[in-house]
Design a protein around this motif. Structure first.
Motif, short mmCIF file in Angstrom:
data_model
loop_
_atom_site.label_atom_id
_atom_site.label_comp_id
_atom_site.label_asym_id
_atom_site.label_seq_id
_atom_site.Cartn_x
_atom_site.Cartn_y
_atom_site.Cartn_z
N HIS A 1 0.83 -1.22 0.00
CA HIS A 1 0.00 0.00 0.00
C HIS A 1 0.86 1.26 0.00
N GLU A 2 2.01 1.18 0.60
CA GLU A 2 2.87 2.35 0.68
C GLU A 2 3.46 2.73 -0.68
N VAL A 3 3.81 1.72 -1.54
CA VAL A 3 4.46 2.00 -2.82
C VAL A 3 3.48 2.10 -3.98
N ALA A 4 2.21 2.01 -3.73
CA ALA A 4 1.20 2.01 -4.82
C ALA A 4 1.29 3.27 -5.66
N PRO A 5 1.36 4.52 -5.13
CA PRO A 5 1.42 5.72 -5.97
C PRO A 5 2.67 5.74 -6.83
N LEU A 6 3.79 5.35 -6.29
CA LEU A 6 5.03 5.34 -7.08
C LEU A 6 4.94 4.31 -8.24
N GLN A 7 4.32 3.22 -7.98
CA GLN A 7 4.15 2.17 -9.01
C GLN A 7 3.34 2.70 -10.19
N SER A 8 2.28 3.45 -9.90
CA SER A 8 1.40 3.96 -10.96
C SER A 8 2.18 4.92 -11.86
N ASN A 9 3.00 5.78 -11.34
CA ASN A 9 3.79 6.72 -12.15
C ASN A 9 4.75 5.98 -13.08
N GLU A 10 5.38 4.95 -12.58
CA GLU A 10 6.38 4.21 -13.37
C GLU A 10 5.74 3.47 -14.54
N VAL A 11 4.51 3.02 -14.39
CA VAL A 11 3.82 2.31 -15.47
C VAL A 11 3.64 3.23 -16.67
N SER A 12 3.29 4.47 -16.47
CA SER A 12 3.09 5.42 -17.58
C SER A 12 4.39 5.63 -18.33
N VAL A 13 5.48 5.73 -17.62
CA VAL A 13 6.79 5.92 -18.26
C VAL A 13 7.13 4.73 -19.14
N ILE A 14 6.88 3.55 -18.64
CA ILE A 14 7.23 2.32 -19.39
C ILE A 14 6.44 2.26 -20.69
N ARG A 15 5.18 2.62 -20.69
CA ARG A 15 4.36 2.54 -21.90
C ARG A 15 4.87 3.50 -22.97
N ARG A 16 5.32 4.68 -22.56
CA ARG A 16 5.85 5.64 -23.54
C ARG A 16 7.14 5.07 -24.18
N LYS A 17 7.99 4.45 -23.36
CA LYS A 17 9.23 3.83 -23.90
C LYS A 17 8.92 2.74 -24.94
N CYS A 18 7.87 2.00 -24.73
CA CYS A 18 7.49 0.91 -25.67
C CYS A 18 7.10 1.48 -27.03
N VAL A 19 6.37 2.58 -27.03
CA VAL A 19 5.94 3.20 -28.30
C VAL A 19 7.15 3.70 -29.05
N LEU A 20 8.06 4.35 -28.39
CA LEU A 20 9.26 4.88 -29.03
C LEU A 20 10.12 3.75 -29.63
#
Length: 1932
Positions: free
Chosen positions: A668-687
Motif C-alpha cells: 500500500h505504501e508504494v502504490a502511488p510510485l508504481q502507478s507513475n512508473e507504469v506510464s513511463v514504461i508505456r511511452r518507452k514501448c511506443v518509441l
C-alpha cells in the motif's frame, strides 16, 4: 635180516657157553631140533641168495652204477656167507657133523662159486662193447638239439655211466678194469670241464633265444649269426676227442657271454623304463589341496603341474639315456630299420605307460565327479554380482574366457600335456612328443567326454539354480537415478514396455506422497530380511559347491543402497526446504524494511521484486505439516536431522505469517510510485516500436543481399552489432514491464532481422566455399581432373542450398550462387565425356573436324582452359563421338580378351587306360568359352561400330569356327574309337566273326594313334585345331569308324537271333557279355537281366580244366537250386547261355516231378522244406487240384462229406503253416511259407465256395474257372488248365518270389487273359492306379512258370525299339507286359498295331518262322503281349481302333481290399485275420471319406500292402503282444507321417474308435535317436522333437518303401531332414551314397536317354547313368537318388516300373537297370498336384507340415552363429518382440505380390541382419537400441518388401501405417513411409533414400532402373559382401 640175526645169535651163544654148556643145557631133543634149525636156516638163506642172483633183483647201493653196484652186492653177499660159514664151522659139536649140515656147507660152496661166476658175467658184459661204446660216443658232435629245439650238451649218458663205473670199481679195488675205461677215466677232469662250460654256453644261449624279443633279435641278428656260425661245428665236426676243443669252448663261451650279458643289461634297462612308467602311472596329477575335506581349487594346481612336468621331463631324460645306453649295448646303427623297429617297441611301451598315467588322473576326476555323496566337493565356484551382472567365479558361461568348463578342460589338457614333456624315442615317426598319440586314444577320449558331460550337466543344474535369483535382478539392473527420477515425476517406476506403449502420449504426472516413500522403504527392508536368510553354500551333483555368500552380501548391500536412496532424498528434501525457506523469509524481511522515496527508481524496483516473490509463494503454508511427518518417518528409520532443523520447523510458520503482514503494508505504501512508473514504461514501448521499424527498412537495403557484394563478412559484422544493441534495449524494456505488470509488444521486425542475418551468414558461407572450390578446380591439370568428385561436390552444394529456408531463394545472392553451380555442372558434362579413356587420337581429330574448334591437349592444359573453350555449345557432338569411342573400346577390349584367352588356352590330354594312346580330355570350360566367344564375335559383327575392327573380327570368327568343328569331331571320333577299341581288342570272338572289320579297325587304330601322337605335340588350342588337314583326317576317320559300328550292330543282331533274350539287354551290356563270354564268372551279374530270377551261378571248383561247369543257380533272394545235370559253360556266351536256359528248364521240371512224387511220403510242413519255393508251390497246387478231383470222385461214389473233409484238411494245413510263421525261420523259408499260405487261403476259399454252391462234379464252371495244375505222368509234363484253355508249364525259374492275393477280380482277369491267349489274341488291362494290372499279369505268368518282361512305356519309344522287343518276345516265347502303353505317341501306336497283327497272324497259322520287320525270324507260339492302360490320366492318348481290335479288354476295378488284407494278414502270421482286416479296411474307408482331400493321400492297395508288411515285422519282433495292438501300432505309426496337421486329431480319433481302450506306445529306436541328435548337433541344427520324429519316420519309411516322397512347403526343413538322416548313416559307418538331381532342369530325353532317330545311336541320360553307377556299388550301405524338383507326369511316369514292385528302370534302348535292395528313390517336393494317382500310390509319403518346425529353430540356429553373447541375447529378445506380430499382420491383413512362405520371410530377415550387423555397423558391445534400429529396418524389408501395390490399394502403405502405430520403440521421421528411409552408417539415424544419391532429373535415354533402384543396389552390394544368393525378378 631176521634170518641173519637168528644165525648171529646162535653163534654168540656158542662162543659164550661153549659146547659143554650147550650139552648140559640142551638135551637130546633140543639137539635134533637145533640141527634141523641150522640146516633149515642155511638152506633158506642160500635159496634166497640164489633166487636174488637168478632174478637180477639185486639191491644196489644208493648212487652206485649198475656194474659196480652188482659187484659190490656180490662182494658183500660173499663176505656174509663166508663169515657165517666160518662161525658155524667153529662150532665143535655133534649137531654140525651130520649129513644135513654137510649138505648145507656143500651148497654154500656152490653158492660162492655161483657168485664168482656172476661177478665174471657182470664184468664181461660191461667190458664187452666198452671200447666200441667209448669210441662211438666220444666221436659224436659235442652239441645237439633237444625235443624243444633248444641246444644241449651231447655227452652220452653211457660215457657218464662208464666214468662212474670206473670210479666205483677203483673204490672196490677191482683188479681187472679195462684199459679203455681207465683211459676215459683219466680224462674225466677235462671232460667235466668241457661239459660244465658247454652247459653254461647252452644255458646262456637257450636263455637268450627264449627271452629275446623280435625287435632285439633283428638288432643283434648279425651277432646271433656269429654265434650260430660259431656253434655250427659243435653240431657237425667237433667231437669230444678234438685236441683244440678247449680253445673252441673258451672262444664260444666268451662270444655267448658277451652277447648275453649285453642283451641282459639292455633288458634290465627296458625294465627300468617300465618301472619309471609304472611309477608315473600310479601318480595322480590331481590332488586335493590339504586333504580330502578341502575342495580342489582349479587355479592352485599350476605349481604342482609344473613340478610334475619337471619330474616327467627328468624321466624323459632318463629314458632317453637308457635308450642310448641300449643302443650302445646292442651296437645298433641309429639309422637302420632294425633300430627303428626296436625304438618303436620302446615307443609303444612309453605310449602305454602314458596312457595308464593319464587314465589314472582322469579316473580320479571320474570317480570324484560321480553323483554319489562324497566327504567334500571337488570344485567350488562363487556366485558374485559383478558390474550389475550375476556371474560365477570362475564363470559358467562357455563364451567367457576362463570359464569353469574351460578350467576343467584345461586341467584335462594339462594332464594330457604330460605326453608333450616326454620327447619321442622313435623320432622317425614324425612327431616330437607323444601328444598326438595320447590325443587319439579312444578310451581317454571317452573318459574326457564323460567328465566334460558331467561338467556340462552340473553347469546346467547350477545355472538352473541361478535362475531362482533372477527375480531379484531388478535390484542391480535398474538404474537408481532413473528410478528416482521417474518416481519423483510419476510416483512409481515405469517399465520399458510401458514407456514404449505410451511413447506418443503424455503420461499423467503424479508426485509421490510420503506414504509412497514409506512403502518403498518397507519393501526394501523386507527384501533385505529375505535375502539374509539365503544359504551360504549349496552342493550340486555331490561334487560341485557353489559359495553364495559373496552374492548374498553384495545383494544385501544393494538393497540397503536402494532403501538409503529414498531416505537420503527425504533427508535432503526436509533440510533443503527448511533452509531455503528460512533464508527467503530473512532476506525478504530485510528488503521490505527499506523505505522508498519518490524518484528512487532502483529501490522501487527492488521492493516490487520482493512483493512478487511473496506472491509466487502463497502455497508455503501447506508444506509445514508434510515436513514434520517426513521428519517423523526418518526418525523411525533411524535417520536423525540436525537439531537446528527441528527448531526451524517449529518457528517458521509464525515467521511466515509475520512476513505476509509486512508485505501487505509495504504494498500500500508504494502504490502511488508504481502507478507513475507504469506510464513511463508505456511511452518507452511506443518509441522503441518506431525505432525497430526504421532499422528494418535500412536492413533490407543492405549491400550484403547482392551476389556481387564486396567484403560481405565485414558488412555482416556491423549489422550484427546493430541488431545486438537493439536486442539489449528490448530485453531491458521487457524485464521492467514485467516487474510493473505492463504488457509489451513482440517486436517481430527486429526478430526477423536477426533471422535474416543468420540466414545471410549461412548463404555467404556457402558462396565463399563454392567460389573457393571452383577456383581450386580451375587450376587442376587435365590429366588429374576428377570429374566425378567435382560432380558429387557440386550436387552436394545444390542439395545443401535446397536445405536453406525457402524465403531466401528470392535473394540476389542465392540466385547468383544457384546459377554458378548449375552452369558449372553443365560444363563438366562435356569435360567428363572427353575424359573417357576410350577417346583415342582419331576421335580427337573427328571432334575437331566436327566442331571447327582447334585445341592442343598436353600436360599443362587445365580445367579452366577447357571451360574457357565453351565446349557446352557442342555437347551433342562430343557425346556422339565419345559414345562411338566407348563402343569401339568395348570391341577392342573383347578382341583383346579373346586374343589373351586363346593365347593361353591349352588342350588337356589323358592316356587311354589300356593302350596309353593320348586322348583329348573333355574340358567343359574350354567348350563353354568357345561357344561364348563365338556368340560374342557374332554380336560384334552385327554392331554398327565394327568397321574399324572388321578384318580382325572376321579372322577370329573363322579360327574359332574351325576349332569348334575340330573339337566336336575329335571328341566324337575318339569316343567311338575307344568304344570299338575295347570291343575289337578284348573279344576274340568278335575279331573272328568280323575279320574284315577287325582289319579295317586295325588300320583305323593305327591311323588314329599316329594322328594323336602327332597332334599332342602341341597344346595350344588354336594352333592344334587350325593345323592343315586335321579336320579332313578326322572326317575320314569318322566315316571309317561308322562302317565298323554298322558292322558291329549287324553282328550284335546276329547274336540276338542266336540267343533271343539278348534283345532285352542294352548294346553295351551285350558287348560285355559277348567279349567276356568265355569267362562265365565275369558275366554272371548280367544273368538277372536275361532270366526272371537267376542272379548267380555256382561253379564246380575244379582247377584241372579250363571249362567252367555250373552245378547250380542262385536267385535274388539267395535261394540255391542244384542243376539236375551240370551245365558246361564253354564256348561263346550265346551257346552256353542257351545251355543254361535248357538246364534251368530241365532242373525245374525234374524238381517238380520229384516233389509231386514225394508229396505223400512225409508231412506237408516237412515236405516243403525239401524243395525250392517255386517247386513246392507248384507241386502243392498240383496236389490241390488232384485232391479236389479225388473229392469229386468220392462224391460220385457216395461220400457226401468228401469236399467238407478235404476243406477241414486244408484248414489244418493252413493253421500248421501259420504256426510255423510264428516261429524262428530264415528269411527265405519265411517267404516260401508266406507265399504258400497266400495260395492256400485262396484254395481253401475255392473249396468253401464249391461246398456253399453244392457243386457235385468237376465240370461246374466254379471249378473250371480256376487255374488248375496237373502233372501228366505219360508225358512227364505239367499242364495248367482254366476253362477250356490248356497251357503247358514253362519251367522258368522264378526264385523265392511272393505271389499276389487271389481275389474274384484276379480270377476274372486270369480268365480274360488266358482266353485271349487261347484265341491267339493279346490282353489289354485298363483301370485306375493301384488296381493290380501289371502285377496280375506277372502273377499269371508266375502261375504258368513263364518269364514276364515288364516295359515302362514312354514317349522315347518308337516303332523300331518296340519292334526289337517284339522280335525278342517272339523268338524266346515269353510274355511282355507294356505298362502305361497309352503314353506312347499315336503315330507310333499305329505302326505297332501292324506289328502286333503280324505276330498274331503268324501264331494263328502256326508258323515256326515268319517275316517281321524285314527279317525272317523264329516264332514260339507261347509268346504273349499284354498292355496296361490308365485312361484319362495326364499324358495318355487314346488307342487307335485297329490296335484296340487286337487286344481283348479287361477292366480292372478296385479289388476286394478286405479279402486281400485278410489273406496277407494270414500270410504274415496273424490268427485273428478276418476281424483285423475289417477294422483295417474300415479305417481306410473312413480316412478316405472324412479326412481332407490332399494330393498326397493314398488309401489304396499299395498303401495297404506296405502297412501289412510293417505289421508282420512288428508281430515277429514281439510275438507276445496282442495282435490288435500290433496292427494298431502299424496303422498309426505308418500313416501319421503323411497326415497333415489338421487331419491328425481326426485320424487318431478314428483309430481310437476302432481300437478302443488300446494305448500302445510308438516303437522307438533310442540308439538311433541318439545318433540322430548327434548328427543334428554336427549340422548346427536344433534338436526339436518334431524334427527328430520326422527323421525317424523317414528312416522307418525307407525301411519299407523303396520310393519316398518328402512333401512340404518351402522352408519346412525337408532338405535338413534328409541331410540329418544321411549324416546319421555316415556316423553309423554305413557308407551312404547320395546323388541329387533337379529333374526339371533337363529335358526328359536328357534325363532318361534317347535313341537318335536317324542313327539309332543311344544317348545315355543323367538319371539312367546315375542309377547304373549306384547299382554297381557293391557295399550294402544306403544309396539315395534324391530328385529335388516339382513333379511332372512327363518324367515321373517313366519311373513307374522303378517305383513299383518291379524295381526296374526300362529304357528305350531295351536296357533294364534293377534297383538294388539298398537303393532308394527320394523325391523332395512341395506338392503332388501334378502327379497322377499312379504316381502317388507307388511311393511312401512323409509330409512335413509348416507347423512341425516353424521359424523358431531356424532363428535359433542362426543366432548361434553370432559370436558376441550380448548380440545373441539382444537378437533373441528382438525376434520374440517383432517377428510373431509381423507374421500375423502379413498373414491376416496384407497381400504379397507372389506367395512368400513365412519361413522365407524369416530367412530373408536373417540374411539382411547378416549384412547389416557387421562389426563396423554394430560393434560387439553395442547397446540394445542400436541392434533394434537395424532389426527394425531389416524387418520392414523382410516382411514388407514383397507387398502388393496397385492403383486401388497399396499394402505397403498399410504396412507402414501399422508399423508406425504399433512399433513405437524405433521412431521414424514423420514424412513418407517406413520404406523411404535407410540407416546412415555414420549417424545411425534414418535418412531418406533420396539422399543416398544426389537429386537428379531422369534423362530420356537413361534406363529407369539406373535412376530409381537405389534400394536394390544397396541391398545387392550388402548381400554380395556377405556372399548371399541374390536375384532381381523381372529385369536384368
Amino acid at each position: 635180516m631176521t634170518f641173519w640175526r637168528v644165525i648171529g645169535g646162535c653163534c654168540k651163544v656158542h662162543c659164550l657157553l661153549g659146547a659143554v654148556a650147550i650139552g648140559r643145557v640142551i638135551g637130546g631133543c633140543f639137539q635134533r631140533a637145533c640141527r634141523r634149525l641150522v640146516a633149515s636156516l642155511m638152506c633158506v638163506r642160500l635159496a634166497a641168495a640164489f633166487l636174488q642172483l637168478r632174478d637180477g633183483g639185486n639191491t644196489l647201493h644208493k648212487n652206485m652204477p649198475v656194474t659196480a653196484g652188482n659187484l659190490k652186492w656180490s662182494q658183500e653177499l660173499r663176505e656174509r656167507l663166508l663169515k657165517h660159514r666160518t662161525h658155524f664151522r667153529r662150532i665143535n659139536h655133534l649137531i654140525l657133523q651130520t649129513e644135513e649140515t654137510n649138505f648145507v656147507f656143500q651148497k654154500c660152496e656152490e653158492m660162492l662159486e655161483l657168485l664168482d661166476k656172476h661177478d665174471e658175467e657182470i664184468h664181461t658184459t660191461w667190458a664187452q662193447d666198452l671200447s666200441h661204446l667209448c669210441e662211438a660216443h666220444l666221436g659224436q658232435p659235442i652239441l645237439r638239439y633237444n625235443d624243444c629245439g633248444l641246444f644241449e650238451v651231447n655227452f652220452n649218458e653211457k660215457l657218464s655211466a662208464v666214468l662212474r663205473e670206473v670210479k666205483y670199481l677203483e673204490v672196490l679195488k677191482h683188479p681187472d678194469i679195462p684199459e679203455v675205461a681207465m683211459q676215459l677215466y683219466s680224462k674225466r677232469e677235462t671232460l667235466y670241464k668241457y661239459i660244465g662250460n658247454l652247459n653254461l654256453i647252452t644255458r646262456q644261449y637257450n636263455q637268450l633265444q627264449r627271452t629275446i624279443l623280435p625287435e632285439e633279435a633283428e638288432l643283434i641278428a648279425h651277432e646271433i649269426g656269429r654265434i650260430d656260425q660259431q656253434l655250427k661245428p659243435a653240431f657237425d665236426t667237433l667231437t669230444w676227442q678234438n685236441e683244440r676243443l678247449w680253445d673252441y669252448i673258451e672262444e664260444t663261451r666268451e662270444l655267448v657271454e658277451n652277447v648275453g650279458s649285453r642283451l641282459q643289461k639292455a633288458k634290465e634297462n627296458v625294465g627300468l623304463i617300465q618301472n619309471l612308467l609304472h611309477r608315473l602311472s600310479e601318480t595322480s596329477f590331481l590332488v586335493r589341496k590339504t586333504g580330502v575335506t578341502c575342495p580342489l581349487l582349479c587355479l592352485d594346481n599350476n605349481e604342482r603341474m609344473c613340478q610334475l612336468y619337471g619330474s616327467v621331463q627328468e624321466m624323459s631324460t632318463r629314458i632317453h639315456q637308457l635308450v642310448q645306453e641300449n643302443q650302445n649295448l646292442l651296437q645298433a646303427d641309429p639309422l637302420s630299420d632294425e633300430w627303428k623297429a626296436y625304438i618303436e617297441y620302446i615307443d609303444h611301451m612309453i605310449s602305454d605307460g602314458l596312457f595308464q598315467a593319464i587314465k589314472c588322473s582322469l579316473q580320479y576326476l571320474v570317480e570324484n565327479t560321480e553323483t554319489t555323496s562324497k566327504p567334500a566337493p571337488l570344485f567350488e565356484a562363487q556366485l558374485i554380482l559383478n558390474d550389475n551382472e550375476m556371474t560365477f567365479k570362475p564363470s559358467l558361461e562357455h563364451t567367457v574366457d576362463g570359464n569353469f568348463s574351460d578350467i576343467v578342460e584345461g586341467l584335462i589338457q594339462n594332464i594330457y600335456l604330460i605326453a608333450s614333456n616326454i620327447n619321442r624315442v622313435a623320432k622317425h615317426l614324425g612327431h616330437h612328443t607323444y601328444q598326438d598319440d595320447v590325443d587319439q586314444m579312444d578310451t581317454l577320449d571317452k573318459m574326457h567326454r564323460e567328465i566334460m558331460a558331467r561338467v556340462h550337466s552340473v553347469i546346467v543344474n547350477v545355472q538352473e539354480y541361478q535362475s531362482y535369483f533372477r527375480k531379484y535382478s531388478h535390484l542391480w539392473m535398474d538404474d537408481k537415478a532413473k528410478f528416482m527420477k521417474q518416481f519423483l515425476v510419476y510416483g512409481r517406476f515405469l517399465r520399458t514396455e510401458e514407456l514404449e506403449l505410451y511413447a506418443d502420449y503424455e503420461l499423467q504426472k503424479c508426485s509421490p506422497q510420503l506414504n509412497h516413500f514409506k512403502q518403498q522403504i518397507s519393501i526394501y527392508e523386507a527384501l533385505h530380511e529375505e535375502v539374509s536368510k539365503f544359504e551360504n553354500q549349496k552342493i550340486f551333483n555331490g561334487w560341485f559347491q557353489v559359495d553364495i555368500k559373496p552374492f548374498k552380501i553384495t545383494v544385501m548391500n544393494v538393497i540397503k543402497k536402494w532403501s538409503w536412496m529414498f531416505q537420503e532424498h527425504l533427508l535432503n528434501y526436509v533440510a533443503q526446504s527448511i533452509t531455503e525457506l528460512a533464508k527467503f523469509i530473512h532476506e525478504t524481511e530485510k528488503g521490505l524494511a527499506k523505505k522508498v522515496n519518490e524518484g528512487d527508481y532502483a529501490l522501487l524496483v527492488e521492493i516490487m521484486g520482493h512483493l512478487m516473490a511473496i506472491r509466487d509463494r502463497q502455497s508455503i503454508e501447506d508444506i509445514f505439516k508434510p515436513l514434520k511427518s517426513t521428519a517423523e518417518l526418518l526418525r523411525s528409520c533411524g535417520q536423525q536431522l540436525p537439531e537446528q532443523i527441528y527448531t526451524e520447523l517449529e518457528e517458521l510458520p509464525e515467521k511466515w505469517k509475520n512476513l505476509k503482514k509486512i508485505a501487505f503494508t509495504v504494498k500500500h505504501e508504494v502504490a502511488p510510485l508504481q502507478s507513475n512508473e507504469v506510464s513511463v514504461i508505456r511511452r518507452k514501448c511506443v518509441l522503441f516500436e518506431v525505432k525497430q521499424q526504421e532499422f528494418r527498412n535500412r536492413f533490407k537495403n543492405e549491400a550484403i543481399f547482392s551476389f556481387d557484394a564486396g567484403n560481405p563478412y565485414a558488412c555482416m559484422d556491423k549489422t550484427h552489432k546493430d541488431i545486438a544493441k537493439l536486442e539489449t534495449e528490448m530485453k531491458l524494456l521487457q524485464e521492467t514491464a514485467k516487474l510493473f505488470e505492463v504488457s509489451v509488444p513482440e517486436y517481430k521486425q527486429l526478430k526477423q532481422c536477426r533471422t535474416d542475418a543468420i540466414l545471410l551468414k549461412s548463404v555467404w558461407d556457402m558462396v565463399v566455399f563454392v567460389q573457393m572450390s571452383i577456383k581450386d578446380w580451375m587450376k587442376t591439370p587435365w590429366k588429374q581432373i576428377n570429374v566425378e568428385q567435382m560432380d558429387v561436390d557440386l550436387r552436394r552444394f545444390s542439395k545443401d542450398m535446397k536445405t536453406l529456408d525457402k524465403g531466401i531463394r528470392a535473394w540476389h545472392v542465392y540466385v547468383g550462387l544457384e546459377s554458378t553451380v548449375k552452369n558449372l555442372l553443365t560444363s563438366l558434362r562435356a569435360v567428363n565425356e572427353l575424359q573417357n579413356p576410350a577417346v583415342r587420337k582419331r576421335h580427337w581429330q573427328q571432334l575437331m573436324a566436327a566442331t571447327g574448334v582447334c585445341f592442343v591437349m598436353n600436360e599443362d592444359t587445365t580445367l579452366g582452359d577447357l571451360l574457357a573453350l565453351q565446349l557446352h555449345r557442342v555437347e551433342d557432338e562430343v557425346k556422339h563421338i565419345v559414345d562411338k569411342a566407348v563402343k569401339e573400346m568395348a570391341i577392342e577390349k573383347a578382341l583383346m580378351e579373346i586374343n589373351q584367352t586363346w593365347g593361353v588356352m591349352d588342350f588337356s590330354y589323358e592316356e587311354h587306360h589300356s593302350t596309353g594312346t593320348p586322348l583329348l580330355k573333355s574340358d567343359e570350360n574350354l567348350i563353354e568359352t568357345l561357344e561364348d566367344n563365338q556368340v560374342l564375335l557374332q554380336n560384334i559383327l552385327m554392331s554398327k561400330y565394327v568397321e574399324y575392327f572388321l578384318v580382325e573380327v572376321s579372322s577370329w570368327q573363322k579360327i574359332l569356327m574351325v576349332a569348334d568343328m575340330v573339337i566336336a569331331l575329335w571328341l566324337e571320333v575318339q569316343q567311338t574309337w575307344a568304344h570299338l577299341q575295347s570291343i575289337f581288342t578284348n573279344s576274340e570272338d568278335i575279331r573272328k566273326q568280323l575279320s574284315e572289320d577287325a582289319k579295317r579297325f586295325e588300320g583305323i587304330d593305327k591311323d588314329f594313334k599316329e594322328l594323336m601322337a602327332e597332334v599332342v605335340k602341341a597344346k595350344k588350342v588354336i594352333e592344334v585345331t587350325n593345323q592343315m588337314g586335321l579336320l579332313g583326317k578326322l572326317e575320314v576317320l569318322q566315316q571309317r569308324l561308322t562302317l565298323c559300328e554298322k558292322s558291329l550292330a549287324d553282328y550284335l543282331d546276329a547274336k540276338r537271333l542266336t540267343f533271343p533274350r539278348f534283345y532285352f539287354v542294352s548294346a553295351v551290356d551285350l558287348l560285355e557279355i559277348i567279349s567276356k563270354g568265355t569267362h562265365p564268372k565275369q558275366i554272371t551279374r548280367h544273368l538277372v537281366k536275361l532270366f526272371d530270377n537267376v542272379a548267380d551261378l555256382k561253379f564246380e571248383e575244379d582247377t584241372n580244366t579250363e571249362i567252367q561247369m555250373a552245378i547250380g543257380m542262385y536267385s535274388r533272394e539267395g535261394e540255391f537250386v542244384v542243376f539236375s545235370e551240370p551245365c558246361f559253360c564253354k564256348g561263346q556266351a550265346e551257346c552256353w547261355l542257351s545251355s543254361l536256359e535248357e538246364a534251368m528248364h530241365r532242373t525245374v521240371k525234374q524238381k517238380i516231378m520229384e516233389a509231386v512224387a514225394a508229396y505223400e511220403d512225409k508231412s506237408r510242413d516237412q515236405w516243403l522244406f525239401d524243395f525250392p519255393a517255386q517247386v513246392a508251390l507248384t507241386s502243392s497246387q498240383i496236389w490241390w487240384a488232384a485232391d479236389v478231383r479225388m473229392a469229386f470222385d468220392r462224391l460220385e461214389e457216395g461220400f457226401e462229406t468228401a469236399l467238407k473233409d478235404y476243406n477241414r484238411k486244408q484248414i489244418a494245413q493252413l493253421n500248421a503253416l501259420i504256426n510255423m510263421l510264428l516261429g524262428e525261420l530264415t528269411p527265405g523259408d519265411r517267404q516260401k511259407i508266406m507265399t504258400i499260405c497266400t495260395i492256400d487261403v485262396h484254395a481253401r476259399d475255392v473249396v468253401a465256395k464249391l461246398i456253399a454252391q453244392k457243386v457235385s462234379n468237376g465240370q461246374a464252371f466254379t471249378w473250371l474257372s480256376q487255374l488248375r495244375h496237373r502233372w501228366d505222368e505219360e508225358q512227364s509234363k505239367c499242364f495248367v488248365n482254366i476253362c477250356d484253355a490248356q497251357f503247358q508249364y514253362f519251367y522258368e525259374y522264378l526264385g523265392n518270389s511272393p505271389r499276389l492275393v487271389i481275389t474274384p477280380l484276379t480270377d476274372r482277369c486270369y480268365i480274360t487273359l488266358t482266353q485271349s491267349l487261347h484265341l491267339n489274341m493279346s490282353g489289354a488291362l485298363s483301370g485306375p492306379a493301384g488296381t493290380g494290372k501289371t502285377e496280375t499279369t506277372k502273377d499269371l505268368g508266375r502261375s504258368l512258370g513263364m518269364m514276364v518282361y515288364v516295359f515302362n512305356c514312354s514317349e522315347q519309344m518308337d516303332y523300331k525299339s518296340i519292334g526289337n522287343i517284339y522280335k525278342g518276345l517272339c523268338q524266346t516265347g515269353v510274355w511282355g507286359c507294356f505298362d502305361e502303353f497309352n503314353r506312347i505317341s499315336v503315330e507310333v501306336l499305329s505302326v505297332v498295331a501292324v506289328q502286333v497283327k503280324t505276330i498274331q497272324d503268324a501264331i494263328r497259322h502256326k508258323k515256326k518262322r515268319f517275316n517281321f520287320l524285314g527279317e525272317n525270324i523264329e516264332l514260339k507260339a507261347t509268346v504273349g503281349i499284354f498292355i496296361t492302360l490308365n485312361p484319362g490320366y495326364a499324358g495318355r492318348t487314346e488307342l487307335p481302333e485297329n490296335l484296340k481290335a487286337l487286344f481283348r479288354p479287361c477292366a480292372m476295378v478296385i479289388p476286394d481290399f478286405e479279402l486281400i488284407c485278410e489273406i496277407m494278414l494270414v500270410a504274415e502270421g496273424f490268427v485273428d485275420a478276418r476281424l483285423l482286416s475289417r477294422k483295417f479296411i474300415c479305417l481306410y474307408k473312413l480316412c478316405h471319406e472324412l479326412l481332407s482331400k490332399q494330393d498326397h493321400y493314398d488309401w489304396g492297395l499299395r498303401a495297404i500292402k506296405s502297412v501289412l508288411v510293417v505289421a508282420g515285422s512288428l508281430k515277429r519282433e514281439d510275438q507276445s503282444k496282442p495282435e490288435d495292438q500290433v496292427l494298431m501300432r502299424a496303422l498309426r505309426d505308418f500313416n501319421l507321417p503323411k497326415v497333415v496337421t489338421n487331419d491328425a486329431p481326426i485320424f487318431l480319433g478314428l483309430i481310437n474308435d476302432l481300437f478302443p481302450l488300446l494305448e500302445v506306445p510308438r516303437k522307438r529306436d533310442l540308439k538311433l535317436e541318439q545318433l540322430v541328435r548327434q548328427s543334428i548337433a554336427e549340422l548346427h541344427l536344433q534338436p526339436e522333437e518334431n524334427f527328430i520324429l520326422k527323421v525317424m519316420q523317414l528312416e522307418e519309411l525307407l525301411a519299407v518303401r523303396h520310393s519316398v516322397f518328402v512333401v512340404g512347403n518351402a522352408g519346412t526343413g525337408k532338405s535338413q531332414i534328409l541331410k540329418t538322416l544321411h549324416a546319421t548313416y555316415s556316423n553309423m559307418k554305413l557308407r551312404p551314397a547320395w546323388n541329387d538331381i533337379n529333374p526339371k532342369a533337363v529335358t526328359t530325353d536328357e534325363l532318361f536317354g534317347f535313341l537318335h532317330p536317324s542313327t539309332r545311336e543311344w544317348k545315355d541320360g543323367l538319371f539312367s547313368s546315375m542309377m547304373r553307377e549306384l547299382s554297381s556299388i557293391t557295399h550294402d550301405g544306403p544309396k539315395w537318388i534324391v530328385l529335388d524338383g516339382d513333379i511332372d507326369p512327363m518324367w515321373i511316369e517313366s519311373l513307374n516300373t522303378v517305383m513299383d514292385d518291379n524295381k526296374v528302370l526300362t529304357l528305350a534302348s531295351n536296357e533294364r537297370i534293377s534297383l538294388t535292395p539298398s537303393m532308394r528313390l527320394v523325391f523332395e517336393i512341395s506338392h503332388l498336384r501334378a502327379a497322377t494317382p499312379a504316381t502317388v500310390s507307388r511311393a511312401g509319403i512323409l509330409y512335413v507340415n509348416t507347423q512341425d518346425l516353424g521359424w523358431s529353430p531356424y532363428v535359433t540356429s542362426w543366432i548361434e552363429t553370432r559370436k558376441a553373447q550380448t548380440e545373441r541375447a539382444n537378437l533373441t529378445i528382438l525376434f520374440d518382440k517383432y517377428v510373431p506380430y509381423c507374421l500375423e499382420q502379413v498373414r491376416c491383413n496384407l497381400k504379397t505380390i507372389t506367395p512368400v512362405p513365412e519361413n522365407s520371410m524369416v530367412q530373408t530377415l536373417c540374411s539382411l541382419l547378416d549384412c547389416l550387423l557387421t562389426p563396423e555397423n554394430a560393434p560387439p558391445d553395442s547397446p540394445r537400441e542400436l541392434y533394434e534400429v537395424y532389426f527394425a529396418f531389416a524387418s520392414i524389408w523382410a516382411f514388407g518388401g514383397a507387398l502388393f501395390q496397385d492403383q486401388l490399394i497399396d499394402y505397403r502403405m498399410e504396412f507402414s501405417r501399422w508399423w508406425i502405430k504399433e512399433m513405437r520403440t524405433i521412431k521414424f521421421p514423420s514424412q513418407g513411409t517406413v520404406f523411404d528411409y535407410f540407416i546412415d552408417p555414420d549417424t545411425k539415424k534414418f535418412t531418406l533414400w533420396s539422399e543416398k544419391i544426389p537429386g537428379t532429373e531422369i534423362e530420356a535415354d537413361v534406363p529407369l532402373q539406373k535412376s530409381v533402384w537405389v534400394w536394390v543396389s544397396f541391398m545387392q552390394s550388402s548381400l554380395k559382401r556377405k556372399k548371399k544368393r541374390k536375384g532381381r525378378v523381372g529385369w536384368n
